[in-house]
Enzyme design. Structure first.
Site, PDB file in Angstrom:
ATOM      1  N   CYS A   1      36.123  22.071  38.935  1.00 31.86           N
ATOM      2  CA  CYS A   1      36.360  22.807  37.462  1.00 31.86           C
ATOM      3  C   CYS A   1      36.441  24.258  37.417  1.00 31.86           C
ATOM      4  O   CYS A   1      37.623  24.569  37.804  1.00 31.86           O
ATOM      5  CB  CYS A   1      35.026  22.138  36.755  1.00 31.86           C
ATOM      6  SG  CYS A   1      35.123  22.271  34.922  1.00 31.86           S
TER       7      CYS A   1
ATOM      8  N   HIS B   1      35.675  16.677  37.720  1.00 34.33           N
ATOM      9  CA  HIS B   1      34.424  16.735  38.210  1.00 34.33           C
ATOM     10  C   HIS B   1      34.348  15.409  39.196  1.00 34.33           C
ATOM     11  O   HIS B   1      34.109  14.485  38.719  1.00 34.33           O
ATOM     12  CB  HIS B   1      33.318  16.698  37.411  1.00 34.33           C
ATOM     13  CG  HIS B   1      32.975  18.137  36.599  1.00 34.33           C
ATOM     14  ND1 HIS B   1      32.291  19.033  37.042  1.00 34.33           N
ATOM     15  CD2 HIS B   1      33.634  18.423  35.378  1.00 34.33           C
ATOM     16  CE1 HIS B   1      32.233  19.993  36.432  1.00 34.33           C
ATOM     17  NE2 HIS B   1      32.918  19.521  35.256  1.00 34.33           N
TER      18      HIS B   1
ATOM     19  N   GLU C   1      32.282  14.772  41.394  1.00 26.77           N
ATOM     20  CA  GLU C   1      30.887  14.381  41.493  1.00 26.77           C
ATOM     21  C   GLU C   1      30.220  13.764  40.395  1.00 26.77           C
ATOM     22  O   GLU C   1      29.202  13.217  40.433  1.00 26.77           O
ATOM     23  CB  GLU C   1      30.062  15.816  41.706  1.00 26.77           C
ATOM     24  CG  GLU C   1      29.710  16.661  40.576  1.00 26.77           C
ATOM     25  CD  GLU C   1      30.779  17.454  39.986  1.00 26.77           C
ATOM     26  OE1 GLU C   1      30.440  18.242  39.134  1.00 26.77           O
ATOM     27  OE2 GLU C   1      32.004  17.250  40.565  1.00 26.77           O
TER      28      GLU C   1
END
Length: 211
Positions: free
Chosen positions: A82, A192, A194
């Site tokens: 990001c 992202h 994650e």
């Protein structure tokens, strides 16, 4: 053998989420700003949320640009996520104020020209064929984005001795922006991984497999 990952703690980013995601794919993760740990780890992950300028202030406070540069000079893997991707470029322009970035890639982070901001939610990525980053990930799979700024033009100029980076794009509200870059030991994603479920975990696994 388990790969070690230093998750750079410089006051920006959802460190716990990134830590869990990297541990999920088998990495031994240390959240740290200690230079020796950062340089010694198999991989360095640099997350980031919020404004470009504040991220750069935090990064400079822990000598982040130097540490990233030293790792890359030795072909030691780095992953930006990001705003952790955005700060790798030359500069960021927010509200008419320009902030110098790490300068690993030429280009400027600017506000997306889209009718609805932030760009928040799931989106596809125009993947580069043969990408190691996206190995095993279908073209229609979606990743999670949260941002209002991005790199909207790619300015890299290579030569006969330089392998051009693999640049993947995405689109929001009619505006295209860089979604991911794979450049030797330096990888970065605007989205992202994650927060992108099993598909994000697969991308992180692909990165861990390069360490």
């Amino acid at each position: 053998m388990t790969k070690t990952v230093a998750l750079l703690d410089y006051g920006s980013g959802n460190l716990r989420s990134a830590q869990r995601a990297l541990e999920r794919v088998g990495a031994d993760v240390t959240v740290t700003a200690d230079p020796q740990t950062v340089l010694a780890a198999d991989g360095l992950a640099v997350p980031g949320v919020g404004a470009f300028a504040s991220c750069m202030r935090g990064l400079r406070a822990v000598h982040g640009p130097r540490l990233i540069g030293e790792r890359l000079a030795g072909s030691r893997p780095v992953l930006g996520i990001c705003v952790g991707m955005q700060i790798l470029f030359d500069s960021g322009d927010e509200h008419g104020v320009s902030t110098t970035g790490c300068g690993e890639w030429p280009g400027t982070v600017t506000r997306l020209q889209a009718p609805v901001l932030p760009h928040m939610g799931w989106n596809t990525v125009e993947q580069v064929a043969g990408s190691t980053m996206f190995a095993g990930i279908g073209a229609q799979e979606r990743f999670y984005f949260v941002h209002s700024y991005g790199v909207r033009t790619w300015e890299f100029v290579g030569d006969d001795l330089t392998t051009p980076p693999q640049v993947s794009w995405a689109e929001h509200g009619g505006d295209r922006f860089v979604a991911a870059v794979e450049n030797g030991p330096l990888w970065a994603t605007q989205f992202h991984p994650e927060k992108s479920g099993d598909i994000g975990a697969l991308l992180l696994r692909n990165w861990i497999d390069t360490l």
